[in-house]
Design an enzyme around this catalytic site. Structure first.
Site, mmCIF file in Angstrom:
data_model
loop_
_atom_site.group_PDB
_atom_site.id
_atom_site.type_symbol
_atom_site.label_atom_id
_atom_site.label_comp_id
_atom_site.label_asym_id
_atom_site.label_seq_id
_atom_site.Cartn_x
_atom_site.Cartn_y
_atom_site.Cartn_z
ATOM 1 N N GLU A 27 45.691 16.453 67.992
ATOM 2 C CA GLU A 27 44.580 16.788 68.885
ATOM 3 C C GLU A 27 44.003 18.155 68.507
ATOM 4 O OE1 GLU A 27 46.220 14.449 72.860
ATOM 5 O OE2 GLU A 27 46.933 16.485 72.457
ATOM 6 N N HIS A 31 56.401 15.175 75.322
ATOM 7 C CA HIS A 31 55.286 15.640 76.145
ATOM 8 C C HIS A 31 54.939 14.641 77.243
ATOM 9 C CE1 HIS A 31 51.664 17.609 77.349
ATOM 10 N NE2 HIS A 31 50.836 16.791 76.727
ATOM 11 N N HIS A 64 47.235 20.567 67.033
ATOM 12 C CA HIS A 64 48.655 20.395 67.362
ATOM 13 C C HIS A 64 49.042 18.921 67.361
ATOM 14 C CE1 HIS A 64 46.642 19.969 71.297
ATOM 15 N NE2 HIS A 64 47.624 19.120 71.570
ATOM 16 N N HIS A 107 50.253 23.650 72.589
ATOM 17 C CA HIS A 107 49.054 22.808 72.582
ATOM 18 C C HIS A 107 47.788 23.605 72.272
ATOM 19 C CE1 HIS A 107 51.246 19.357 74.353
ATOM 20 N NE2 HIS A 107 51.935 20.302 74.959
ATOM 21 N N ASP A 121 51.325 16.426 69.489
ATOM 22 C CA ASP A 121 52.149 16.158 70.674
ATOM 23 C C ASP A 121 53.440 15.475 70.238
ATOM 24 O OD1 ASP A 121 50.236 17.137 72.392
ATOM 25 O OD2 ASP A 121 49.620 15.176 73.160
ATOM 26 N N PHE A 172 43.699 23.970 77.992
ATOM 27 C CA PHE A 172 43.718 23.295 79.287
ATOM 28 C C PHE A 172 44.009 24.323 80.373
ATOM 29 C CE2 PHE A 172 43.746 19.074 77.499
ATOM 30 C CZ PHE A 172 43.402 18.256 78.566
#
Length: 207
Positions: free
Chosen positions: A171, A58, A52, A48, A54, A18
């Protein structure tokens, strides 16, 4: 021996992240030499990067960190459901064909091939789909894109559903070679004190 599917991407400096996340970086703090018997490395990265889990921290203040989550959700029977090219959101109708007798863990393959570069137009979960899966007894959901919410989302409604319903999430998986069906999932988060997420080496084992 039962077959294993490694569903974790390689973590490297080229791994997509991200915008604003800390990329993976490795440096050597010692190298084998006449004066040193070992190579030692140090790494920096957002938790992340790559596959991973979360932690609730988070998306909620005063929620459990990666070190505090119960591990049961990350280990056990799992179903992989294909919803390839389903559009921007995984909706309930995309999962109906494989919804009979769901196990406690569901991973959805959205991509023909997992992205190897940052792509903001990835598929995420519709919040009502998260709630529907929880109502079926699912305890963990996952997918092969960076997030259960779209990259542009400011309110993160699917993450908030995870928090409200006490679901866990994986994710950034790689499900390119995994047939639709049932497996054993092994994807334990590291015991990282105070961390908002943890990398996992996620694998599926043939039943």
């Amino acid at each position: 021996m039962p077959r294993l599917w490694d569903i974790s991407p390689t973590v490297s400096s080229e791994a997509p992240i991200f915008p604003g996340d800390e990329p993976y970086s490795l440096r050597w703090t010692a190298r084998v030499s006449p004066d040193c018997p070992v190579n030692l490395s140090a790494i920096t990265m957002s938790p992340h990067v790559g596959a991973h889990a979360d932690a609730p921290l988070h998306y909620g203040n005063d929620e459990p960190s990666a070190a505090e989550v119960d591990l049961n959700a990350y280990l056990g029977p799992c179903r992989v459901i294909h919803a390839i090219d389903c559009g921007p959101l995984i909706r309930i109708e995309h999962l109906h064909h494989a919804a009979a007798n769901l196990p406690p863990r569901v991973l959805v393959r959205c991509c023909k091939q997992a992205d190897t570069a940052w792509n903001p137009d990835f598929t995420a979960y519709a919040p009502e789909t998260v709630a529907w899966l929880a109502a079926q007894g699912v305890q963990l959901i996952g997918l092969d894109t960076p997030s259960v919410d779209p990259a542009s989302s400011k309110l993160l409604p699917s993450h908030q559903q995870l928090l409200r319903l006490k679901l866990r999430v994986l994710e950034n998986l790689v499900l390119d070679e995994v047939p639709e069906g049932d497996y054993e999932l092994i994807a334990l988060p590291l015991k990282l004190a105070g961390a908002c997420a943890s990398p996992v080496r996620a694998v599926l084992r043939e039943l």
